[in-house]
Design an enzyme around this catalytic site. Structure first.
Site, PDB file in Angstrom:
ATOM      1  N   ASN A   7      -4.331  13.623  10.258  1.00 31.65           N
ATOM      2  CA  ASN A   7      -4.760  14.400   9.096  1.00 31.65           C
ATOM      3  C   ASN A   7      -4.638  13.499   7.869  1.00 31.65           C
ATOM      4  O   ASN A   7      -3.547  13.288   7.354  1.00 31.65           O
ATOM      5  CB  ASN A   7      -3.854  15.640   8.976  1.00 31.65           C
ATOM      6  CG  ASN A   7      -4.255  16.534   7.821  1.00 31.65           C
ATOM      7  OD1 ASN A   7      -5.164  16.203   7.044  1.00 31.65           O
ATOM      8  ND2 ASN A   7      -3.575  17.654   7.697  1.00 31.65           N
ATOM      9  N   ARG A  91      -8.495  16.015  11.691  1.00 31.65           N
ATOM     10  CA  ARG A  91      -8.776  17.185  10.862  1.00 31.65           C
ATOM     11  C   ARG A  91      -9.794  16.766   9.802  1.00 31.65           C
ATOM     12  O   ARG A  91      -9.577  15.794   9.074  1.00 31.65           O
ATOM     13  CB  ARG A  91      -7.496  17.655  10.186  1.00 31.65           C
ATOM     14  CG  ARG A  91      -7.768  18.783   9.239  1.00 31.65           C
ATOM     15  CD  ARG A  91      -6.538  19.171   8.481  1.00 31.65           C
ATOM     16  NE  ARG A  91      -6.865  20.275   7.615  1.00 31.65           N
ATOM     17  CZ  ARG A  91      -6.439  20.380   6.360  1.00 31.65           C
ATOM     18  NH1 ARG A  91      -5.694  19.449   5.830  1.00 31.65           N
ATOM     19  NH2 ARG A  91      -6.774  21.425   5.653  1.00 31.65           N
ATOM     20  N   HIS A 180      -9.093  26.683   6.104  1.00 35.94           N
ATOM     21  CA  HIS A 180      -7.975  27.032   7.001  1.00 35.94           C
ATOM     22  C   HIS A 180      -8.488  27.588   8.327  1.00 35.94           C
ATOM     23  O   HIS A 180      -7.795  28.350   9.003  1.00 35.94           O
ATOM     24  CB  HIS A 180      -7.054  28.123   6.383  1.00 35.94           C
ATOM     25  CG  HIS A 180      -6.367  27.721   5.122  1.00 35.94           C
ATOM     26  ND1 HIS A 180      -6.267  28.580   4.046  1.00 35.94           N
ATOM     27  CD2 HIS A 180      -5.739  26.593   4.764  1.00 35.94           C
ATOM     28  CE1 HIS A 180      -5.595  27.989   3.073  1.00 35.94           C
ATOM     29  NE2 HIS A 180      -5.261  26.776   3.494  1.00 35.94           N
ATOM     30  N   ARG A 241      -3.589  27.290  -7.672  1.00 34.72           N
ATOM     31  CA  ARG A 241      -5.013  27.597  -7.875  1.00 34.72           C
ATOM     32  C   ARG A 241      -5.186  29.035  -8.355  1.00 34.72           C
ATOM     33  O   ARG A 241      -4.480  29.934  -7.895  1.00 34.72           O
ATOM     34  CB  ARG A 241      -5.798  27.425  -6.571  1.00 34.72           C
ATOM     35  CG  ARG A 241      -5.867  26.004  -6.105  1.00 34.72           C
ATOM     36  CD  ARG A 241      -6.818  25.887  -4.901  1.00 34.72           C
ATOM     37  NE  ARG A 241      -6.520  24.689  -4.156  1.00 34.72           N
ATOM     38  CZ  ARG A 241      -6.277  24.656  -2.839  1.00 34.72           C
ATOM     39  NH1 ARG A 241      -6.342  25.758  -2.119  1.00 34.72           N
ATOM     40  NH2 ARG A 241      -5.996  23.523  -2.246  1.00 34.72           N
ATOM     41  N   GLU A 386      -1.444  24.119  13.187  1.00 34.14           N
ATOM     42  CA  GLU A 386      -2.783  23.537  13.104  1.00 34.14           C
ATOM     43  C   GLU A 386      -2.911  22.290  13.957  1.00 34.14           C
ATOM     44  O   GLU A 386      -3.960  22.044  14.548  1.00 34.14           O
ATOM     45  CB  GLU A 386      -3.115  23.240  11.631  1.00 34.14           C
ATOM     46  CG  GLU A 386      -3.388  24.525  10.876  1.00 34.14           C
ATOM     47  CD  GLU A 386      -3.586  24.343   9.390  1.00 34.14           C
ATOM     48  OE1 GLU A 386      -2.564  24.159   8.696  1.00 34.14           O
ATOM     49  OE2 GLU A 386      -4.717  24.382   8.916  1.00 34.14           O
TER      50      GLU A 386
END
Ligand code: AMP
Length: 399
Positions: A7, A91, A180, A241, A386
């Site tokens: 990743n 990823r 996601h 965010r 993940e």
């Protein structure tokens, strides 16, 4: 089979070596501060973990080389040669409309991922660097791309279309994509399993609540809506965010403060969310709950804003699916923050679902049902993984 999961961020490279037959992590770690002073962390399962500070890593290539050298090192390593890595799973953040599934990477795929870079300028270029680096170091090993957006490609057009002139979709593919996806896919499947529900007939909601946060509506095993959009900025209020905001408000702030679009985007992505509402106290929910307990009103407001919007999304997704069979909480906040979970479940009492206060004390890594047995449908905490999901996808494609 051993799968190396990579990743890549702009200045970091996270890795895990997973044996997909046993689903055991053989080793994992992270290379940080690539291009600066280099920080290398390595944790072999059962072995001695170590961190190397100021390690020579001018680019991702040296970082990946350190990873491979360490994994195969006679003393610290967990495999004896590179041949023991059957495939590498990468990823990739944005697959646009092109990638609805994981793929075996070749030059054509890299070109298409490059074309998606305009949609994720901070992430996709770093992902491509990771891919190229591994291709160079392991030219005979299959490289697989697993996309954050892929799971949500099943959204219907009325869910992904923004109500703006259609030409922007036609010209630039401006639409909602969602992120996601690997986590929403992994957790929804597991949720159906633990609840003994048939995934193909089920209505599930997954709340992935981490530093970035999104909710998804998973209908008959497919994502039919999710709260993030063209970019990960839309939807829930998050750590830093803003999530949903009236663009008119953004225009007004820009004019009042004389801010450029770049400054505005930086503010909305990095200085907003619970961090912004709490006047930069923290983006970490532990700090916010502690501050609230000590009487900090803005920390309390930040938590209220987060939970209220989360409840709205959950309610909206129950409506669009005309019901719900189970709900899951996952990721850092979802797996650990009993206060957030409690607030959401309480707002669902009208549907006949009630919180099991004791079970709700769950922490990291625990699968647990947090609703009472007499509830009309179950609510679970399902830890996300993940990397394991990427390793599974990779192994399936290679086989
Ligand atoms: P993630 O992005 O999934 O790693 O989630 C990171 C976030 O999870 C942190 O910023 C915290 O806000 C939250 N978190 C982690 N541990 C806890 C905890 N024990 N209680 C509440 N929030 C937590």
């Amino acid at each position: 089979m051993n799968v190396l999961v990579i990743n890549c961020g702009s200045s970091s490279l996270k890795y895990q070596l997973i044996d997909t037959d046993t689903e055991k992590v053989l080793a994992k770690g992270i290379c940080e501060r690539i291009g600066l002073d280099g920080l290398f962390t390595y944790k072999p399962t059962g072995g001695i973990p170590f961190t190397k500070i100021e390690y020579d890593m001018p680019t991702h290539t040296e970082a990946a080389k350190h990873v491979i050298d360490t994994l195969t090192d006679p003393e610290a390593g967990v495999i004896s040669s590179l041949d023991e890595i059957a495939a590498v799973g990468h990823r990739i953040v944005h697959g646009g409309e092109r990638f609805a599934e994981s793929v075996i990477i070749d030059e054509e795929v890299i070109k298409e991922v490059e074309e998606c870079s305009a949609l994720a300028p901070l992430h996709n270029p770093a992902n491509i660097i990771g891919i190229r680096t591994c291709m160079k170091l392991m030219p005979d090993t299959p490289q697989i791309g697993v996309f954050d957006t892929a799971f949500h490609q099943t959204m219907p057009d009325y869910a992904y279309t923004y109500a703006i002139p259609y030409e922007y979709y036609e010209k630039y593919k401006v639409r909602r994509y969602g992120f996601h996806g690997t986590s929403h896919s992994f957790v929804s499947k597991r949720l159906a399993e633990v609840c003994d529900i048939d995934l193909d007939t089920s209505k599930l909601i997954v709340c992935h609540l981490g530093g970035g946060a999104s909710v998804s509506a998973v209908y008959r095993g497919k994502s039919i809506d999710t709260s993030m959009g063209l970019t990960p900025l839309e939807g829930l209020a998050m750590g830093t965010r803003s999530g949903d905001i009236d663009v008119g408000a953004v225009d007004y702030i820009a004019k009042q403060e004389g801010m450029s679009m770049e400054e505005i985007m930086n503010m909305l992505n990095k200085k907003s969310g619970v961090l912004g509402v709490s006047k930069e106290l923290s983006s970490d929910f532990r700090d916010l709950w502690n501050a609230r307990a000590e009487g900090n009103d803005l920390a309390g407001l930040a938590l209220d804003v987060f939970c209220y919007r989360l409840v709205k999304y959950v309610g909206a997704y129950i409506a669009v699916m005309n019901g719900v069979d189970a709900i899951a909480f996952t990721a850092g906040i979802g797996e650990n923050d009993e206060g957030v979970r409690e607030r959401v479940v309480h707002k669902l009492n009208y549907l006949g679902v009630f919180l099991d206060g004791e079970a709700n004390q769950a922490r990291y890594g625990k699968e647990v049902c947090i609703s009472t047995p007499e509830s009309k449908f179950p609510v679970w905490v399902i830890p996300t993984d993940e990397e394991l999901a990427i390793a599974r996808e990779t192994a399936a494609l290679v086989k």
